[in-house]
Motif scaffolding. Sequence first.
Motif, short mmCIF file in Angstrom:
data_model
loop_
_atom_site.label_atom_id
_atom_site.label_comp_id
_atom_site.label_asym_id
_atom_site.label_seq_id
_atom_site.Cartn_x
_atom_site.Cartn_y
_atom_site.Cartn_z
N LEU A 4 0.94 -1.37 0.00
CA LEU A 4 0.05 0.06 0.12
C LEU A 4 0.98 1.40 0.00
CD1 LEU A 4 -2.77 -1.00 2.76
CD2 LEU A 4 -2.88 -1.34 0.07
N PHE A 5 0.39 2.29 -0.67
CA PHE A 5 1.21 3.31 -0.98
C PHE A 5 0.63 4.77 -0.45
CE2 PHE A 5 2.71 0.36 -3.73
CZ PHE A 5 4.16 0.41 -3.57
N SER A 6 1.02 5.96 -0.11
CA SER A 6 0.46 6.86 0.36
C SER A 6 0.55 7.66 -0.90
CB SER A 6 1.36 7.77 1.29
OG SER A 6 2.69 8.15 0.91
N ARG A 9 4.42 8.88 -1.75
CA ARG A 9 5.15 8.06 -2.22
C ARG A 9 4.87 7.62 -3.52
NH1 ARG A 9 9.80 5.83 -2.58
NH2 ARG A 9 9.85 3.58 -2.57
N PRO A 30 -9.86 4.19 -0.35
CA PRO A 30 -8.44 3.48 -0.08
C PRO A 30 -8.52 1.98 0.14
CG PRO A 30 -8.93 5.01 1.98
CD PRO A 30 -10.13 5.09 0.80
N TYR A 33 -5.55 1.43 5.33
CA TYR A 33 -4.87 2.44 6.23
C TYR A 33 -3.64 2.22 7.04
CZ TYR A 33 -9.38 4.72 5.58
OH TYR A 33 -10.63 5.06 4.93
N GLN A 34 -2.86 3.29 7.33
CA GLN A 34 -1.63 3.19 7.99
C GLN A 34 -1.62 4.22 8.76
OE1 GLN A 34 2.06 2.92 5.79
NE2 GLN A 34 3.18 1.87 7.37
N GLN A 37 -4.13 6.83 8.31
CA GLN A 37 -3.95 7.77 6.83
C GLN A 37 -4.20 6.55 5.70
OE1 GLN A 37 -3.22 10.86 6.57
NE2 GLN A 37 -3.31 10.90 8.65
N ARG A 39 -4.31 4.63 2.31
CA ARG A 39 -3.22 4.04 1.56
C ARG A 39 -3.92 3.25 0.30
NH1 ARG A 39 -0.63 6.94 4.19
NH2 ARG A 39 1.06 6.56 5.41
N TRP A 40 -3.38 3.17 -0.85
CA TRP A 40 -3.78 2.63 -1.95
C TRP A 40 -2.90 1.51 -2.56
CZ3 TRP A 40 -4.41 7.62 -0.95
CH2 TRP A 40 -5.83 8.05 -0.72
#
Length: 176
Positions: A4-6, A9, A30, A33-34, A37, A39-40
């Motif tokens: 998963l990416f922000s 990133r 998304p 979440y991390q 926040q 994440r995808w």
Amino acid sequence: MKNLFSINRAADLLERDRATLVRALRHVPPDGYQAAQPRWRMATIVDALAIKPKARRKTGKFRDRYSIGRSKALDGMQCIFEKQLGLISAEKSLNKRREMAVALAPLLQEYQATYLDLGRTLRLVDDDVLSARADLIWQEMMKEVGEAAEWPRDGGDFWIKMLESMPSYTEDDEAA
């Protein structure tokens, strides 16, 4: 979580402008979440970028007006909805697309009920306003399902079939 990416990133890895990714992912739930926040997955991000900006504006326009859509419950249902919508669109058989659309109807009802429950719990707006917003979201989702299934909403049995497949639908509801 490693897959998963922000947005930041992903923008670095894809060498794309961060604002472009923000716009592309605005109405994409998304994948996880991390630290609270969103994440995808990279595939989700690339798919979102592949949609032309004009087409992006047409979907999700009624969702997340009150930031209720950032709940994990709604995000999860939204993710399932989007995936099923993609599967419906990709199906070659018209009859199978319509069967898949009918199978998705209970999720639309659940999404609307959850949206209302969360909105009422958060006391963001008056109940009439919240109900109107929930109806708009439901109608938009129904429209997207009808378009994916190539099932005309006017003059056909689309509404009847969809409503009948929703758990609490009865003939008494129709008379109301």
